[in-house]
Design an enzyme around this catalytic site. Sequence first.
Site, PDB file in Angstrom:
ATOM      1  N   CYS A 162       0.793  -1.236   0.000  1.00 46.50           N
ATOM      2  CA  CYS A 162       0.000   0.000   0.000  1.00 46.50           C
ATOM      3  C   CYS A 162       0.824   1.286   0.000  1.00 46.50           C
ATOM      4  O   CYS A 162       0.381   2.311  -0.520  1.00 46.50           O
ATOM      5  CB  CYS A 162      -0.929   0.043   1.222  1.00 46.50           C
ATOM      6  N   HIS A 186       0.323   8.979 -16.513  1.00 41.90           N
ATOM      7  CA  HIS A 186       1.429   8.074 -16.159  1.00 41.90           C
ATOM      8  C   HIS A 186       2.293   7.894 -17.406  1.00 41.90           C
ATOM      9  O   HIS A 186       2.093   6.963 -18.182  1.00 41.90           O
ATOM     10  CB  HIS A 186       0.888   6.729 -15.660  1.00 41.90           C
ATOM     11  N   MET A 228      -7.280   1.360  -7.396  1.00 43.78           N
ATOM     12  CA  MET A 228      -6.901   0.557  -6.227  1.00 43.78           C
ATOM     13  C   MET A 228      -7.031  -0.930  -6.589  1.00 43.78           C
ATOM     14  O   MET A 228      -8.086  -1.377  -7.022  1.00 43.78           O
ATOM     15  CB  MET A 228      -7.856   0.922  -5.082  1.00 43.78           C
ATOM     16  N   HIS A 269       5.417  12.402 -10.171  1.00 43.14           N
ATOM     17  CA  HIS A 269       5.675  10.960 -10.306  1.00 43.14           C
ATOM     18  C   HIS A 269       6.761  10.719 -11.348  1.00 43.14           C
ATOM     19  O   HIS A 269       7.922  10.907 -11.074  1.00 43.14           O
ATOM     20  CB  HIS A 269       4.359  10.245 -10.624  1.00 43.14           C
ATOM     21  N   CYS A 329       1.572   3.805  -3.003  1.00 42.44           N
ATOM     22  CA  CYS A 329       0.538   4.724  -3.480  1.00 42.44           C
ATOM     23  C   CYS A 329       0.002   5.650  -2.389  1.00 42.44           C
ATOM     24  O   CYS A 329      -0.376   6.780  -2.663  1.00 42.44           O
ATOM     25  CB  CYS A 329      -0.617   3.932  -4.092  1.00 42.44           C
ATOM     26  N   HIS A 330      -0.084   5.145  -1.139  1.00 52.51           N
ATOM     27  CA  HIS A 330      -0.722   5.959  -0.076  1.00 52.51           C
ATOM     28  C   HIS A 330       0.282   6.656   0.825  1.00 52.51           C
ATOM     29  O   HIS A 330      -0.107   7.504   1.627  1.00 52.51           O
ATOM     30  CB  HIS A 330      -1.635   5.074   0.778  1.00 52.51           C
TER      31      HIS A 330
HETATM   32 FE1  DHE Z   1       7.081   2.256 -11.293  1.00 51.18          FE
HETATM   33  C1  DHE Z   1       9.234   4.078 -13.284  1.00 51.18           C
HETATM   34  C2  DHE Z   1       7.184   4.671  -8.940  1.00 51.18           C
HETATM   35  C3  DHE Z   1       4.458   0.740  -9.691  1.00 51.18           C
HETATM   36  C4  DHE Z   1       7.398  -0.438 -13.353  1.00 51.18           C
HETATM   37  N1  DHE Z   1       8.004   4.051 -11.150  1.00 51.18           N
HETATM   38  C5  DHE Z   1       8.862   4.626 -12.079  1.00 51.18           C
HETATM   39  C6  DHE Z   1       9.298   5.897 -11.586  1.00 51.18           C
HETATM   40  C7  DHE Z   1       8.724   6.059 -10.346  1.00 51.18           C
HETATM   41  C8  DHE Z   1       7.911   4.899 -10.081  1.00 51.18           C
HETATM   42  C9  DHE Z   1       8.890   7.244  -9.411  1.00 51.18           C
HETATM   43  C10 DHE Z   1      10.226   6.859 -12.307  1.00 51.18           C
HETATM   44  C11 DHE Z   1      11.673   6.492 -12.088  1.00 51.18           C
HETATM   45  C12 DHE Z   1      12.622   7.420 -12.836  1.00 51.18           C
HETATM   46  O1  DHE Z   1      12.414   7.672 -14.031  1.00 51.18           O
HETATM   47  O2  DHE Z   1      13.583   7.904 -12.220  1.00 51.18           O
HETATM   48  N2  DHE Z   1       5.970   2.643  -9.621  1.00 51.18           N
HETATM   49  C13 DHE Z   1       6.202   3.684  -8.790  1.00 51.18           C
HETATM   50  C14 DHE Z   1       5.270   3.665  -7.687  1.00 51.18           C
HETATM   51  O3  DHE Z   1       5.272   4.430  -6.675  1.00 51.18           O
HETATM   52  C15 DHE Z   1       4.238   2.651  -7.998  1.00 51.18           C
HETATM   53  C16 DHE Z   1       2.985   3.355  -8.502  1.00 51.18           C
HETATM   54  C17 DHE Z   1       3.792   1.839  -6.838  1.00 51.18           C
HETATM   55  C18 DHE Z   1       4.915   1.166  -6.105  1.00 51.18           C
HETATM   56  O4  DHE Z   1       4.738   0.828  -4.947  1.00 51.18           O
HETATM   57  O5  DHE Z   1       5.982   0.980  -6.650  1.00 51.18           O
HETATM   58  C19 DHE Z   1       4.923   1.910  -9.171  1.00 51.18           C
HETATM   59  N3  DHE Z   1       6.082   0.447 -11.489  1.00 51.18           N
HETATM   60  C20 DHE Z   1       5.057   0.029 -10.730  1.00 51.18           C
HETATM   61  C21 DHE Z   1       4.615  -1.279 -11.126  1.00 51.18           C
HETATM   62  O6  DHE Z   1       3.672  -1.945 -10.596  1.00 51.18           O
HETATM   63  C22 DHE Z   1       5.464  -1.699 -12.285  1.00 51.18           C
HETATM   64  C23 DHE Z   1       4.585  -1.840 -13.534  1.00 51.18           C
HETATM   65  C24 DHE Z   1       6.187  -3.025 -12.078  1.00 51.18           C
HETATM   66  C25 DHE Z   1       6.978  -3.064 -10.848  1.00 51.18           C
HETATM   67  O7  DHE Z   1       8.192  -2.848 -10.931  1.00 51.18           O
HETATM   68  O8  DHE Z   1       6.402  -3.260  -9.790  1.00 51.18           O
HETATM   69  C26 DHE Z   1       6.394  -0.520 -12.405  1.00 51.18           C
HETATM   70  N4  DHE Z   1       8.117   1.888 -13.020  1.00 51.18           N
HETATM   71  C27 DHE Z   1       8.147   0.694 -13.673  1.00 51.18           C
HETATM   72  C28 DHE Z   1       9.055   0.806 -14.797  1.00 51.18           C
HETATM   73  C29 DHE Z   1       9.565   2.107 -14.795  1.00 51.18           C
HETATM   74  C30 DHE Z   1       8.967   2.764 -13.654  1.00 51.18           C
HETATM   75  C31 DHE Z   1       9.340  -0.305 -15.806  1.00 51.18           C
HETATM   76  C32 DHE Z   1      10.562   2.737 -15.779  1.00 51.18           C
HETATM   77  C33 DHE Z   1       9.903   3.149 -17.049  1.00 51.18           C
HETATM   78  C34 DHE Z   1      10.875   3.743 -18.051  1.00 51.18           C
HETATM   79  O9  DHE Z   1      10.731   3.435 -19.258  1.00 51.18           O
HETATM   80  O10 DHE Z   1      11.747   4.493 -17.645  1.00 51.18           O
END
Ligand code: DHE
Length: 553
Positions: A59, A386, A101, A344, A62-63
């Site tokens: 959680c 996003h 959610m 974000h 996101c929260h």
């Molecule tokens: Fe991410 C990028 C945060 C959930 C896969 N994700 C990012 C970035 C942030 C972030 C701040 C940018 C980084 C940067 O560029 O410096 N992501 C979060 C969360 O807070 C969130 C919503 C919930 C969590 O608890 O993490 C979250 N993210 C996910 C997923 O569920 C994903 C699909 C799979 C996983 O890893 O759990 C996921 N996030 C990604 C990916 C990127 C990413 C593959 C980079 C994308 C790119 O092309 O640069």
Amino acid sequence: MWNKFANIALALTLAIGMIGCGGSDSGSAASEGAQSADGSIVLTGAEMDRASDIFFDTCAGCHGTLRLGATGPSLLPEERTSLLGTAGLKAFITNGTPGGMPDWGRQGVLDEEEIDLVARFLQVPPPPIPFYTMEDMNSAWVLHIAPEDRPTEPQHDRNWQNFFGVILRDMGQVAIIDGDTKEMLAIIETGFAVHILRTSSSGRYFYSIGRDGKITMIDLWMETPTMVAEGKASFDARSVEVSKYNGPEGDFTDKYLIVGGYTPSHFVIYDAQTLEPISVTSTEGYALDGDEYVEEARVASIVASHKDPLWVVNVKESGMVWLVDYKDPVNPEITKIATARFLHDGGWDLTGQYFLVAANAENKVVVVDVDNQKLEAIVETGIKPHPGRGANIDHPTLGNLWVTGHLGENKISVIKTSEGADRWSVVREIVLPGAGGGNLFVKSHPESDHLWADRPLNNDVGLQRSVFVIDNTSLEVVKTLTVPDEFPGRAVHLEYSKDGSEVWVSVWGTMEQATAILVYDDKTLELKDVITGDWVRTPTGHFNVYNTVHDIY
Ligand code: DHE
């Protein structure tokens, strides 16, 4: 102290399999029991520890760890959770909401007893955020192979600039794949739920950052790609970036590295050759309006300027973009720009002067003029933008464009970034086939005629397993591609090969079953290759060396 819960976290990760929202090794610090204001809900110390860990893993992303809300709403007793009560909260946790959610109960991620525990935990005050100090960072630092013991040129004849690093999320691994031959060259143990990879500015190294705050450094010049150093920056992290500037103010290529912490909220600067920590800077502070002091001010995306010795550090809860000058990494000079909340992910425009970042709680995209260190514009886009890093298009009539999708609605917004009328406004909105949002990533390439979009968080299983190809000029959807039946899971994240001729898509399944990385021909839009094998489990983000170095998306 919150317990170190590696085993629980691992078990939970295995159970989660999909759509993780949190990190491991929360460093959770409950240990004492707690009760609600009216005394009707009481949790023992052991229950607080366990609930903190579950909350952190599923959680907090996101929260927020302090439950003040970010991508999801506030979950404080006085604002919301006491009113909802145990039954109401259990219904949300079990069934999710259309606003994004996840349905943790229905997915089987949390069982009834865990849901009951979390519902009660949400009605007592949240435990404090623990410290993670320089001493902790130094103890976690391991230099496996010193820079002087590494090769001075590639030890193989492969086209390493077309290598891909693929995250095997729940395996806690990263696979290095030769993009020319599609051979898997190495599997590196990188730690809990690796989130992203970035390359060094030369491209020689991959750096991974995990939800446990662990960083690893992988040398692609070795005969077999090898981890040469590792460290840990916090209990929870999402971003890592390197210094990319080489110009009159000095050559900083492959010199420094920055990691952004969610918990605690800080950034750490490292020696990019060894991962020795150099300095830590807290991001706590006043929010953009100057009235509210934000303790949980998590570092979301970070990008490096190619034109100045600067990192753009996006502080989620405070809505402040920090421009961090790394010339003096011990005392970095910081310029703070008030923008919008909650910041974000985002990426550069085609000129590399403007950085565009989602402020997803306000349904906006913020544009920062990094050259002139000021806020340029705020663009209204749609429900919960996003972008990932977004996608850039050099359009024959509309000019330079930057694109973001949305979690909360079926809309791909196209923003004009070049000068002229309509600059910094949405000049086109693309609607994908089928209802609902759930898009996470878009991608394009200068050599491509297309823009690609995924939709893994849509409620419809068919749409979760589809990717959508859009013509870069007409901005119309030209094809919907669906994951072959034999590979269960959602289609997630898109990345081009170095020359822009192929697009790679991960099939994000569970730990129990191997899936695949699908390679599409970007001209014919046919499935050209399938990278599969027992090791392909829970692939998510995948990063091409050349494109990551040059910020091509
Ligand atoms: Fe991410 C990028 C945060 C959930 C896969 N994700 C990012 C970035 C942030 C972030 C701040 C940018 C980084 C940067 O560029 O410096 N992501 C979060 C969360 O807070 C969130 C919503 C919930 C969590 O608890 O993490 C979250 N993210 C996910 C997923 O569920 C994903 C699909 C799979 C996983 O890893 O759990 C996921 N996030 C990604 C990916 C990127 C990413 C593959 C980079 C994308 C790119 O092309 O640069």
